[in-house]
Scaffold this motif. Sequence first.
Motif, PDB file in Angstrom:
ATOM      1  N   MET A  29     -76.910  47.318 -25.627  1.00  0.00           N
ATOM      2  CA  MET A  29     -75.912  47.653 -26.644  1.00  0.00           C
ATOM      3  C   MET A  29     -76.079  49.096 -27.096  1.00  0.00           C
ATOM      4  SD  MET A  29     -73.763  45.480 -27.390  1.00  0.00           S
ATOM      5  CE  MET A  29     -73.427  43.928 -26.638  1.00  0.00           C
ATOM      6  N   TYR A  30     -77.324  49.474 -27.284  1.00  0.00           N
ATOM      7  CA  TYR A  30     -77.594  50.825 -27.754  1.00  0.00           C
ATOM      8  C   TYR A  30     -77.166  51.852 -26.704  1.00  0.00           C
ATOM      9  CZ  TYR A  30     -79.878  54.566 -30.216  1.00  0.00           C
ATOM     10  OH  TYR A  30     -80.113  55.717 -30.904  1.00  0.00           O
ATOM     11  N   VAL A  83     -74.825  51.478 -24.397  1.00  0.00           N
ATOM     12  CA  VAL A  83     -73.370  51.550 -24.259  1.00  0.00           C
ATOM     13  C   VAL A  83     -72.743  52.251 -25.465  1.00  0.00           C
ATOM     14  CG1 VAL A  83     -71.252  50.175 -24.163  1.00  0.00           C
ATOM     15  CG2 VAL A  83     -73.232  49.527 -22.800  1.00  0.00           C
ATOM     16  N   PHE A  84     -73.260  51.994 -26.665  1.00  0.00           N
ATOM     17  CA  PHE A  84     -72.570  52.492 -27.847  1.00  0.00           C
ATOM     18  C   PHE A  84     -73.159  53.757 -28.443  1.00  0.00           C
ATOM     19  CE2 PHE A  84     -71.025  48.229 -27.483  1.00  0.00           C
ATOM     20  CZ  PHE A  84     -69.672  48.440 -27.643  1.00  0.00           C
ATOM     21  N   VAL A  85     -74.330  54.167 -27.985  1.00  0.00           N
ATOM     22  CA  VAL A  85     -74.874  55.428 -28.506  1.00  0.00           C
ATOM     23  C   VAL A  85     -75.288  56.384 -27.387  1.00  0.00           C
ATOM     24  CG1 VAL A  85     -76.583  56.504 -29.988  1.00  0.00           C
ATOM     25  CG2 VAL A  85     -75.633  54.292 -30.621  1.00  0.00           C
ATOM     26  N   LEU A  86     -76.142  55.915 -26.477  1.00  0.00           N
ATOM     27  CA  LEU A  86     -76.700  56.857 -25.497  1.00  0.00           C
ATOM     28  C   LEU A  86     -75.637  57.428 -24.567  1.00  0.00           C
ATOM     29  CD1 LEU A  86     -80.070  55.143 -24.546  1.00  0.00           C
ATOM     30  CD2 LEU A  86     -79.648  57.061 -26.080  1.00  0.00           C
ATOM     31  N   PRO A 137     -72.261  57.443 -24.880  1.00  0.00           N
ATOM     32  CA  PRO A 137     -71.317  58.315 -25.593  1.00  0.00           C
ATOM     33  C   PRO A 137     -71.914  59.674 -25.951  1.00  0.00           C
ATOM     34  CG  PRO A 137     -71.226  56.118 -26.500  1.00  0.00           C
ATOM     35  CD  PRO A 137     -72.358  56.131 -25.522  1.00  0.00           C
ATOM     36  N   LEU A 138     -73.211  59.659 -26.274  1.00  0.00           N
ATOM     37  CA  LEU A 138     -73.881  60.919 -26.613  1.00  0.00           C
ATOM     38  C   LEU A 138     -73.782  61.901 -25.447  1.00  0.00           C
ATOM     39  CD1 LEU A 138     -75.745  61.362 -29.158  1.00  0.00           C
ATOM     40  CD2 LEU A 138     -77.629  61.224 -27.574  1.00  0.00           C
ATOM     41  N   MET A 180     -71.149  62.296 -33.180  1.00  0.00           N
ATOM     42  CA  MET A 180     -71.530  62.520 -31.785  1.00  0.00           C
ATOM     43  C   MET A 180     -70.993  61.443 -30.858  1.00  0.00           C
ATOM     44  SD  MET A 180     -72.992  65.111 -30.599  1.00  0.00           S
ATOM     45  CE  MET A 180     -74.032  64.977 -29.150  1.00  0.00           C
ATOM     46  N   THR A 181     -70.669  60.275 -31.368  1.00  0.00           N
ATOM     47  CA  THR A 181     -70.282  59.193 -30.461  1.00  0.00           C
ATOM     48  C   THR A 181     -68.848  58.720 -30.667  1.00  0.00           C
ATOM     49  OG1 THR A 181     -71.103  57.536 -32.000  1.00  0.00           O
ATOM     50  CG2 THR A 181     -72.643  58.332 -30.357  1.00  0.00           C
ATOM     51  N   PRO A 216     -66.026  59.626 -27.426  1.00  0.00           N
ATOM     52  CA  PRO A 216     -66.039  58.825 -26.197  1.00  0.00           C
ATOM     53  C   PRO A 216     -65.749  57.350 -26.450  1.00  0.00           C
ATOM     54  CG  PRO A 216     -67.942  60.260 -26.289  1.00  0.00           C
ATOM     55  CD  PRO A 216     -67.284  60.339 -27.616  1.00  0.00           C
ATOM     56  N   ILE A 217     -66.227  56.815 -27.567  1.00  0.00           N
ATOM     57  CA  ILE A 217     -66.008  55.388 -27.794  1.00  0.00           C
ATOM     58  C   ILE A 217     -64.542  55.108 -28.098  1.00  0.00           C
ATOM     59  CG2 ILE A 217     -66.580  53.436 -29.282  1.00  0.00           C
ATOM     60  CD1 ILE A 217     -69.378  54.319 -29.305  1.00  0.00           C
TER      61      ILE A 217
END
Lengths: 303, 394
Positions: free
Chosen positions: A32-33, A35-38, A40-41, B239-240, B243-244
Amino acid sequence: MALAVSQQTRLSKRVRRETFVGWLFVLPALLMYAVFVLVPLLLTILYSLYRWDGVGPATWVGLKNYVTIFEVPDLIGTIVNAFWLVVFFSFIPVGLGLVVASVIHRVATGRLGAIARTVLFLPQVIPLVAAGIIWGWLLALPGLINQILKAVGLGAITRAWLGDFDWALPAVGLVGIWVLLGFCIVLLLTGMTKVDPALYESARIDGAGWFREFVAITVPLLRYEIGVCLTVTVIAALAAFDIVYVSTAGGPGNATSVPGIQIYVLAFTQRAVGLACALAVMLMALVVIVILPIQWLSREGAR
Amino acid sequence: MKPAKTPRRLRNWPVHVLLIGLCLVWLVPAFGLLVTSFRPFQAVNDSGWWTVLSAPKGQAEYEQNCAACHGPDGRQIAAADLTNPELVQNFRRSFTLIAALKKDINDQPHMGTTPVPNEQAAADIATYLRRLSGIDAPPRFTVSNYVDALVGYRGERTYEADCAAAEQALDLNCDASDLGNPRGMGRAFLNSILVTLPATILPILFAAFAAYAFAWLHFPMRTWIFALLVGLQVVPLQMTLIPISRLYAQLGLNGTFPGIWLFHMGFGLPYAIYLMRNFLGSLPRDLFESAYIDGADHWTAFWRLAVPLAIPAVASLAIFQFLWVWNDLLVALVFLGGQNPVMTYQISNMVTSLGGGWHLLTAAAFLSMALPMIIFFALQRFFVRGMLAGSVKG
């Protein structure tokens, strides 16, 4: 011999099993982390190298978006504003918080201290949007601040504070102080209760006053807590959005425009996705640049 | 010999006074909001909330200019009874009132030797006459701002008045169904709950498993992954987001509840894992060792041992995540917007579309503060613990 071998296989079996279970327990959260943080970062960093409206084809422009940020006064201005907010959101609450917390710790240990802690912490739990409304109403032209100024004969300087080019940013900063002071006080107070009372006792026997005690004991021993306060409030300042969006929306002009607001506007209303991402990366870099030395200093020598 | 010490309590009184003063300064803004939200809109717009207990507007001017002949209650001259709405109806505004005052009555100047009041005073007198005659006599306090905010009323008067006159806006039905009006705070309250509960429970559940593994299981790269999670707590939301929101556009998740649940879960995980790991790691090692020796596997040890013991940590975590999600504006703005407006979104929307509708804004703001404040006062003791444990990087 045989016993040792079987023990070893049993052990390695146990280790393997633990590895398997360990990953199994961690994996859902990690996935989850990722997909939703790393991811996108990393994507944000990638997007920042393109000129892109978010829909059509993207053009590779290298670091040009970053150059643009430094060239366009409205964009680099947001970063300057963010640093001003650091003064209001971070330095003042932490400094004032240290003083108030040490006063509560030394003088008002009873009911007054408990009430003060609760009252001062209260703004921290309400939505920043509500804080924005509260202060918008207070700082408005017919608001309480102007009425007090009129009452004490300073009618000449009354104005719509949040709509004034010179005063809007400090006015937003004031809201930040109101919100964040309580957080710092509560954190610092818990730190103070952990300090060995004997230290204070011996300082008092040596005739140390409040100020001496503050400089020689409280501040050095609370290094870690001060570091935490600075970290949290600096991030709140640099990435500020809610308060500014509700109280001024970045105006008047760009007087209170901060990176948080500008990224939102660029990405979701002006469709300049590449530029928005570049500004986001700059924001992230700023946070890291400011936070690292704070973390480093606050931990050096502490515990 | 030293002079006798003054008692400490007395010596410290200036500090106590300063502290009390600071608390008052901190409370006054919120108190002003609360008082304003209970005042009728006419009063909000023409006088500050601190005047709420003073004499009604225009009373002083009336007593100065009119009371001598008309009497303090306005009934003294039977032919010109100022409590009669039909009569006052003709002098509702300052200019009609001034015109009447300048006219002669029975060949005498209306005001006798008293000078005709200036425009401001006349306006205040007109306001007072409207109150005296009952044409426009707003009460000191009212709950109509809250009703209006809950149903999303956006008119010149109040929801109640519009409904009484059957002139309500097209999207209002004047019954309980108006609480579900998508423009109102009632619906937004429900949406906020629908967003916040899953967005609080999900990350805690995922984090609990991970935290157990980080605390009690040895597996390769454990330290590295944990350090990564802790270090990345400083990543700002911005930062996110981009893209999301693109990903959600492709998946059709923009504007839906699952979209925002997942986003909040991803962002809440590091803090949750960090706090829970520290808590579980501080439990005595023997406890788990003996459970394993008794034949418990990790699944059992997790549910039967770790979870029940971690209840205090879970409680502070739940409070923090709940408040974080409830109070958030940015994520709601980007991923839910007006499709499923939550309270913070609804308020920010009212700011931009209403401008100075302070009577509604203050009521709406107070509605959004109510639940966080209740939680804070009811569960205060969990706050400090959560703040300390989670206070970034140990």
